[in-house]
Write a protein that holds these residues in place. Structure first.
Motif, PDB file in Angstrom:
ATOM      1  N   TYR A 111       0.777   1.258  19.240  1.00  0.00           N
ATOM      2  CA  TYR A 111       1.159   1.091  20.417  1.00  0.00           C
ATOM      3  C   TYR A 111       2.662   0.366  20.129  1.00  0.00           C
ATOM      4  N   TYR A 112       3.196   0.300  21.477  1.00  0.00           N
ATOM      5  CA  TYR A 112       4.446  -0.528  21.780  1.00  0.00           C
ATOM      6  C   TYR A 112       4.442  -1.835  21.591  1.00  0.00           C
ATOM      7  N   MET A 113       3.270  -2.168  22.460  1.00  0.00           N
ATOM      8  CA  MET A 113       3.085  -3.675  22.558  1.00  0.00           C
ATOM      9  C   MET A 113       1.683  -3.970  22.922  1.00  0.00           C
ATOM     10  N   LEU A 114       0.995  -4.914  22.352  1.00  0.00           N
ATOM     11  CA  LEU A 114      -0.558  -5.454  22.503  1.00  0.00           C
ATOM     12  C   LEU A 114      -0.469  -6.682  22.562  1.00  0.00           C
ATOM     13  N   THR A 115      -0.963  -7.393  23.722  1.00  0.00           N
ATOM     14  CA  THR A 115      -1.528  -8.813  23.955  1.00  0.00           C
ATOM     15  C   THR A 115      -2.586  -9.053  24.613  1.00  0.00           C
ATOM     16  N   GLY A 116      -3.533  -9.787  23.831  1.00  0.00           N
ATOM     17  CA  GLY A 116      -4.823 -10.013  24.380  1.00  0.00           C
ATOM     18  C   GLY A 116      -5.774 -10.164  23.164  1.00  0.00           C
ATOM     19  N   LYS A 117      -7.262  -9.640  23.622  1.00  0.00           N
ATOM     20  CA  LYS A 117      -8.247  -9.586  22.790  1.00  0.00           C
ATOM     21  C   LYS A 117      -8.991  -8.513  22.967  1.00  0.00           C
ATOM     22  N   LEU A 118      -9.503  -7.497  21.900  1.00  0.00           N
ATOM     23  CA  LEU A 118     -10.123  -6.493  22.170  1.00  0.00           C
ATOM     24  C   LEU A 118     -10.969  -6.285  21.076  1.00  0.00           C
ATOM     25  N   SER A 119     -12.413  -5.838  21.367  1.00  0.00           N
ATOM     26  CA  SER A 119     -13.499  -5.900  20.450  1.00  0.00           C
ATOM     27  C   SER A 119     -14.102  -4.458  20.651  1.00  0.00           C
ATOM     28  N   LYS A 120     -14.800  -4.003  19.254  1.00  0.00           N
ATOM     29  CA  LYS A 120     -15.617  -2.734  19.199  1.00  0.00           C
ATOM     30  C   LYS A 120     -16.611  -3.017  18.391  1.00  0.00           C
ATOM     31  N   ILE A 121     -17.494  -2.584  18.635  1.00  0.00           N
ATOM     32  CA  ILE A 121     -18.932  -2.662  17.819  1.00  0.00           C
ATOM     33  C   ILE A 121     -18.918  -1.279  16.908  1.00  0.00           C
ATOM     34  N   LEU A 122     -18.979  -1.383  15.583  1.00  0.00           N
ATOM     35  CA  LEU A 122     -18.992  -0.338  14.590  1.00  0.00           C
ATOM     36  C   LEU A 122     -20.077  -0.277  13.775  1.00  0.00           C
ATOM     37  N   HIS A 123     -20.813   1.042  13.951  1.00  0.00           N
ATOM     38  CA  HIS A 123     -22.188   1.273  13.240  1.00  0.00           C
ATOM     39  C   HIS A 123     -22.004   1.887  12.119  1.00  0.00           C
ATOM     40  N   LEU A 124     -22.240   1.206  10.880  1.00  0.00           N
ATOM     41  CA  LEU A 124     -21.960   1.529   9.563  1.00  0.00           C
ATOM     42  C   LEU A 124     -23.069   1.961   8.945  1.00  0.00           C
ATOM     43  N   GLY A 125     -24.343   2.024   9.247  1.00  0.00           N
ATOM     44  CA  GLY A 125     -25.622   2.536   8.559  1.00  0.00           C
ATOM     45  C   GLY A 125     -26.252   1.385   7.478  1.00  0.00           C
ATOM     46  N   VAL A 169      -2.994  -2.683   8.679  1.00  0.00           N
ATOM     47  CA  VAL A 169      -1.987  -3.018   9.712  1.00  0.00           C
ATOM     48  C   VAL A 169      -0.746  -2.765   9.601  1.00  0.00           C
ATOM     49  N   LYS A 170      -0.024  -2.264  10.543  1.00  0.00           N
ATOM     50  CA  LYS A 170       1.328  -2.312  10.551  1.00  0.00           C
ATOM     51  C   LYS A 170       2.073  -3.245  11.622  1.00  0.00           C
ATOM     52  N   THR A 171       2.835  -4.269  11.108  1.00  0.00           N
ATOM     53  CA  THR A 171       3.567  -4.975  12.117  1.00  0.00           C
ATOM     54  C   THR A 171       5.172  -4.859  12.036  1.00  0.00           C
ATOM     55  N   ASP A 172       5.510  -4.562  13.382  1.00  0.00           N
ATOM     56  CA  ASP A 172       6.995  -4.562  13.474  1.00  0.00           C
ATOM     57  C   ASP A 172       7.300  -5.748  14.281  1.00  0.00           C
ATOM     58  N   ALA A 173       6.542  -6.330  15.071  1.00  0.00           N
ATOM     59  CA  ALA A 173       6.899  -7.651  15.659  1.00  0.00           C
ATOM     60  C   ALA A 173       5.639  -8.263  16.003  1.00  0.00           C
ATOM     61  N   GLY A 174       5.600  -9.631  16.452  1.00  0.00           N
ATOM     62  CA  GLY A 174       4.451 -10.276  17.249  1.00  0.00           C
ATOM     63  C   GLY A 174       3.376 -10.858  16.061  1.00  0.00           C
ATOM     64  N   ASN A 175       2.439 -11.135  16.570  1.00  0.00           N
ATOM     65  CA  ASN A 175       1.335 -11.470  15.628  1.00  0.00           C
ATOM     66  C   ASN A 175       0.056 -10.853  16.047  1.00  0.00           C
ATOM     67  N   ILE A 176      -0.644 -10.630  15.038  1.00  0.00           N
ATOM     68  CA  ILE A 176      -2.204 -10.030  15.233  1.00  0.00           C
ATOM     69  C   ILE A 176      -3.190 -10.615  14.418  1.00  0.00           C
ATOM     70  N   GLY A 212       1.602 -10.123  21.762  1.00  0.00           N
ATOM     71  CA  GLY A 212       3.120  -9.274  21.579  1.00  0.00           C
ATOM     72  C   GLY A 212       3.341  -8.442  20.443  1.00  0.00           C
ATOM     73  N   HIS A 213       2.082  -8.043  19.805  1.00  0.00           N
ATOM     74  CA  HIS A 213       2.282  -7.370  18.588  1.00  0.00           C
ATOM     75  C   HIS A 213       2.729  -5.963  19.038  1.00  0.00           C
ATOM     76  N   ARG A 214       3.822  -5.557  18.004  1.00  0.00           N
ATOM     77  CA  ARG A 214       4.059  -4.127  18.083  1.00  0.00           C
ATOM     78  C   ARG A 214       3.658  -3.343  16.552  1.00  0.00           C
ATOM     79  N   GLY A 215       3.198  -2.226  16.715  1.00  0.00           N
ATOM     80  CA  GLY A 215       2.585  -1.455  15.449  1.00  0.00           C
ATOM     81  C   GLY A 215       1.344  -0.985  15.618  1.00  0.00           C
ATOM     82  N   SER A 216       0.508  -1.318  14.599  1.00  0.00           N
ATOM     83  CA  SER A 216      -0.683  -0.473  14.778  1.00  0.00           C
ATOM     84  C   SER A 216      -1.828  -0.955  13.840  1.00  0.00           C
ATOM     85  N   PHE A 217      -3.154  -0.664  13.927  1.00  0.00           N
ATOM     86  CA  PHE A 217      -4.155  -1.136  13.253  1.00  0.00           C
ATOM     87  C   PHE A 217      -5.234  -0.042  13.082  1.00  0.00           C
TER      88      PHE A 217
END
Length: 143
Positions: A56-70, A80-87, A126-131
């Protein structure tokens, strides 16, 4: 003459306001931006039953996802790739086990073992990058 200028300015303000609202609606509908308890701008997500990622270009806030691993222990590859901001990232099992927790992550990769059902939570400012979080079976990645 002064009434005409006031009338013209009022019409111009209304047209500008309608244009801004229309632009925000188009961006929301097309996925170019999302607004709510989080803000996502140019957010492209990839998710499945046992993986999750986004860039993404910019992400601010809280996101969650349930992962089923077995039931068998597996590896979670975290990138994680951080170009700017905090994650920050927290991965916690249904039984309360914390598998991973790190704040203010700079560009880096991690590998952790986990099993069962986990909740991955991303908190960004204000995170710019990816995860990305991807499951790999322990046997296939560690012969």
């Amino acid at each position: 003459m002064q009434n005409k200028n006031k009338s013209f300015n009022c019409k111009k303000l209304i047209i500008t306001l309608v244009a801004v609202i229309a632009l925000a609606a188009i961006m929301q509908f097309t996925g170019l931006a999302s607004f709510g308890s989080y803000v996502k701008v140019l957010f492209f997500e990839n998710k499945g039953e046992s993986n999750w990622g986004a860039h993404y270009y910019m992400l601010t806030g809280k996101l969650s996802k349930i992962l089923h691993l077995g039931d068998e222990e597996c590896y979670l590859d975290i990138n994680v790739k951080t170009d700017a901001g905090n994650i920050s990232l927290l991965i916690k099992g249904a039984d309360g086990t914390t598998y991973f927790h790190k704040e203010n992550i700079q560009t880096s990769s991690y590998s952790v073992t986990a099993t069962g059902t986990v909740r991955a939570t991303v908190i960004a400012e204000g995170h710019r990058g990816s995860f990305s979080i991807e499951k790999h079976n322990a046997k296939s990645t560690n012969p």
